[in-house]
Design a protein around this motif. Sequence first.
Motif, short mmCIF file in Angstrom:
data_model
loop_
_atom_site.label_atom_id
_atom_site.label_comp_id
_atom_site.label_asym_id
_atom_site.label_seq_id
_atom_site.Cartn_x
_atom_site.Cartn_y
_atom_site.Cartn_z
N GLU A 241 64.41 30.77 34.73
CA GLU A 241 63.48 29.70 35.13
C GLU A 241 63.03 29.92 36.57
OE1 GLU A 241 64.43 25.73 32.64
OE2 GLU A 241 65.90 26.16 34.20
N PRO B 15 51.67 27.35 37.11
CA PRO B 15 51.62 28.31 35.99
C PRO B 15 52.99 28.95 35.69
CG PRO B 15 49.78 28.67 37.49
CD PRO B 15 50.68 27.66 38.15
N THR B 16 53.77 29.23 36.75
CA THR B 16 55.09 29.84 36.55
C THR B 16 56.04 28.85 35.87
OG1 THR B 16 54.68 31.07 38.58
CG2 THR B 16 56.92 31.16 37.71
N ARG C 205 55.11 26.52 33.81
CA ARG C 205 54.67 26.50 32.39
C ARG C 205 55.26 27.66 31.60
NH1 ARG C 205 50.76 22.99 30.98
NH2 ARG C 205 49.51 22.16 32.69
N GLN C 206 55.32 28.84 32.26
CA GLN C 206 55.76 30.05 31.54
C GLN C 206 57.27 30.17 31.42
OE1 GLN C 206 53.84 33.19 33.72
NE2 GLN C 206 51.83 32.37 33.16
N THR C 207 58.02 29.54 32.33
CA THR C 207 59.45 29.87 32.40
C THR C 207 60.41 28.71 32.16
OG1 THR C 207 59.64 29.49 34.80
CG2 THR C 207 58.96 31.69 34.10
N PRO D 121 59.07 28.10 26.72
CA PRO D 121 58.93 29.55 26.47
C PRO D 121 59.57 29.95 25.14
CG PRO D 121 59.86 29.15 28.66
CD PRO D 121 59.86 27.83 27.95
N ARG D 122 58.77 30.61 24.28
CA ARG D 122 59.23 30.87 22.90
C ARG D 122 60.42 31.82 22.83
NH1 ARG D 122 53.07 31.74 20.72
NH2 ARG D 122 52.42 29.65 21.29
N ASP E 243 53.73 24.74 19.51
CA ASP E 243 54.79 24.65 20.53
C ASP E 243 55.32 23.22 20.62
OD1 ASP E 243 54.84 27.36 21.39
OD2 ASP E 243 52.92 27.01 22.38
N SER F 133 46.82 25.26 40.91
CA SER F 133 48.12 25.82 40.54
C SER F 133 49.24 25.36 41.47
CB SER F 133 48.06 27.35 40.57
OG SER F 133 47.83 27.78 41.89
#
Length: 278
Positions: free
Chosen positions: A72, A78-79, A81-83, A88-89, A129, A220
């Motif tokens: 994480e 944005p980071t 959201r991604q981590t 995150p899938r 998701d 962001s």
Amino acid sequence: MQPLRDLEIGAVFWAGRDPGETLGELTAIGVRCGQIGIPGDFSLVGAADRWKTALQAEDFPVVTAFCAYNGESYADIPTVRQTVGFIPRDTREEREKRTCAVSDFAREVGIPSIGTHIGFVPEDDTNLDYLAVRGMVRRVCDYAARNKQTFALETGQESADTLLRFFIDVNRENLRINFDPANMVLYGTGDPIDALGTLALHVVSVHCKDADWPPKGIPSALGEEKPLGQGAVGMERFVRKLKSMDFKGPLNIEREVPDPAQRLRDIAMAVKLLEKLR
Ligand code: MG
């Protein structure tokens, strides 16, 4: 353990160092209870016994065990959201297992609630998701229920209305909210005191944290966390709102600066502020 006073002064602290030393530092500055954060890389083997012994020796109740996960990062929106969290899938399966392991740790220590940032919940309730994360939250709730715990979602990454819709859709009796007013400011998601009103019925625990709003014109960017009382939350208003809701749980000071000495100094200052407001 001594019963807690209403709105007792607590703090968020992390497992990883010696339990006795960690608790000694906090009790020395007037913190009487709290929430334990479990880093993703923290080994749970034998940890419950060590922590249970230290907490009993210090007479220090812990109300929540918080899960953080390997990989994480809170660098910018944005980071996040991604981590972060369950979104995150690729890490869903491993993080669900870890959350259940932390629930077992909490049961052994005698902690009545677990919590986490599940990450940004999509607004569209037909999104794949969204459906996957809802399923995960239901399974974690059911696991925690077998351990006689509540499962608390941390606020801030989505608006209170979006979180409330998701919360109702999950439809589990032991689902709760851990309300962090500063996150609403850091992520620019809305007035924290209005949000607290929206979620009031479901709040099991709170963070006392402060922050300034994100800089204008950079979508962001996150806002900046501040020592308690020096940001945009308005601690007096926050504590007044908690009292008006008849909330009686601990005021858990959360300070996330990396320097441990500064962190402790800021928590000590926050204890003094909250002793005046509580
Ligand atoms: Mg928080």
